[in-house]
Design a protein around this motif. Structure first.
Motif, PDB file in Angstrom:
ATOM      1  N   UNK A  57       0.832  -1.205   0.000  1.00 19.90           N
ATOM      2  CA  UNK A  57       0.000   0.000   0.000  1.00 19.90           C
ATOM      3  C   UNK A  57       0.869   1.259   0.000  1.00 19.90           C
ATOM      4  N   UNK A  58       1.864   1.315   0.864  1.00 24.53           N
ATOM      5  CA  UNK A  58       2.717   2.500   0.969  1.00 24.53           C
ATOM      6  C   UNK A  58       3.537   2.716  -0.293  1.00 24.53           C
ATOM      7  N   UNK A  59       4.143   1.664  -0.808  1.00 26.17           N
ATOM      8  CA  UNK A  59       4.989   1.796  -1.997  1.00 26.17           C
ATOM      9  C   UNK A  59       4.152   2.176  -3.213  1.00 26.17           C
ATOM     10  N   UNK A  60       3.011   1.522  -3.393  1.00 25.92           N
ATOM     11  CA  UNK A  60       2.150   1.831  -4.530  1.00 25.92           C
ATOM     12  C   UNK A  60       1.626   3.258  -4.443  1.00 25.92           C
ATOM     13  N   UNK A  61       1.203   3.683  -3.275  1.00 28.90           N
ATOM     14  CA  UNK A  61       0.725   5.052  -3.100  1.00 28.90           C
ATOM     15  C   UNK A  61       1.817   6.057  -3.444  1.00 28.90           C
ATOM     16  N   UNK A  62       2.999   5.821  -2.951  1.00 28.96           N
ATOM     17  CA  UNK A  62       4.110   6.729  -3.206  1.00 28.96           C
ATOM     18  C   UNK A  62       4.462   6.779  -4.686  1.00 28.96           C
ATOM     19  N   UNK A  63       4.536   5.624  -5.334  1.00 26.14           N
ATOM     20  CA  UNK A  63       4.862   5.595  -6.761  1.00 26.14           C
ATOM     21  C   UNK A  63       3.797   6.295  -7.596  1.00 26.14           C
ATOM     22  N   UNK A  64       2.540   6.062  -7.272  1.00 26.71           N
ATOM     23  CA  UNK A  64       1.468   6.725  -8.007  1.00 26.71           C
ATOM     24  C   UNK A  64       1.512   8.233  -7.804  1.00 26.71           C
ATOM     25  N   UNK A  65       1.747   8.660  -6.568  1.00 23.59           N
ATOM     26  CA  UNK A  65       1.823  10.097  -6.290  1.00 23.59           C
ATOM     27  C   UNK A  65       2.974  10.760  -7.039  1.00 23.59           C
ATOM     28  N   UNK A  66       4.109  10.109  -7.074  1.00 24.85           N
ATOM     29  CA  UNK A  66       5.286  10.717  -7.687  1.00 24.85           C
ATOM     30  C   UNK A  66       5.196  10.714  -9.204  1.00 24.85           C
ATOM     31  N   UNK A  67       4.822   9.588  -9.797  1.00 25.48           N
ATOM     32  CA  UNK A  67       4.906   9.466 -11.245  1.00 25.48           C
ATOM     33  C   UNK A  67       3.612   9.798 -11.979  1.00 25.48           C
ATOM     34  N   UNK A  68       2.486   9.275 -11.531  1.00 25.23           N
ATOM     35  CA  UNK A  68       1.240   9.467 -12.263  1.00 25.23           C
ATOM     36  C   UNK A  68       0.683  10.874 -12.048  1.00 25.23           C
ATOM     37  N   UNK A  69       0.802  11.388 -10.851  1.00 24.41           N
ATOM     38  CA  UNK A  69       0.274  12.736 -10.584  1.00 24.41           C
ATOM     39  C   UNK A  69       0.992  13.781 -11.435  1.00 24.41           C
ATOM     40  N   UNK A  70       2.280  13.585 -11.618  1.00 21.65           N
ATOM     41  CA  UNK A  70       3.056  14.501 -12.457  1.00 21.65           C
ATOM     42  C   UNK A  70       2.544  14.487 -13.888  1.00 21.65           C
ATOM     43  N   UNK A  71       2.182  13.336 -14.393  1.00 22.17           N
ATOM     44  CA  UNK A  71       1.673  13.217 -15.766  1.00 22.17           C
ATOM     45  C   UNK A  71       0.285  13.835 -15.881  1.00 22.17           C
ATOM     46  N   UNK A  72      -0.571  13.609 -14.889  1.00 24.22           N
ATOM     47  CA  UNK A  72      -1.944  14.096 -14.953  1.00 24.22           C
ATOM     48  C   UNK A  72      -2.072  15.603 -14.714  1.00 24.22           C
ATOM     49  N   UNK A  73      -1.113  16.189 -14.004  1.00 29.25           N
ATOM     50  CA  UNK A  73      -1.157  17.642 -13.782  1.00 29.25           C
ATOM     51  C   UNK A  73      -0.599  18.290 -14.979  1.00 29.25           C
TER      52      UNK A  73
END
Length: 73
Positions: A57-73
């Motif tokens: 949960x922690x690793x997936x949340x962190x990876x999604x926040x760092x990589x996917x959020x950057x793409x979507x913003x």
């Protein structure tokens, strides 16, 4: 009636994804996706230890926040 453990993860994931509509910033949805992933892995029997559940949960949340959020913003 006792619910299986994976259902808590799935319910939490859905609640977090719905909460994204109330909270702007595109942050909470990634926690919801991570919780749904952990619930799915738990349902499939691929993880059985609480330590692994929290780690995934922690690793997936962190990876999604760092990589996917950057793409979507």
């Amino acid at each position: 009636m006792d619910m299986p453990e994976y259902s808590y993860w799935i319910i939490a994931g859905l609640a977090l994804m719905i909460a994204e509509f109330a909270v702007s910033g595109l942050v909470v949805i990634f926690f919801g996706i991570a919780a749904l992933l952990v619930g799915s892995l738990k349902f499939l029997g691929l993880i059985d230890d609480t330590t692994w559940e929290l780690t995934i949960f922690a690793v997936t949340s962190l990876l999604l926040l760092v990589f996917v959020r950057r793409v979507l913003n």
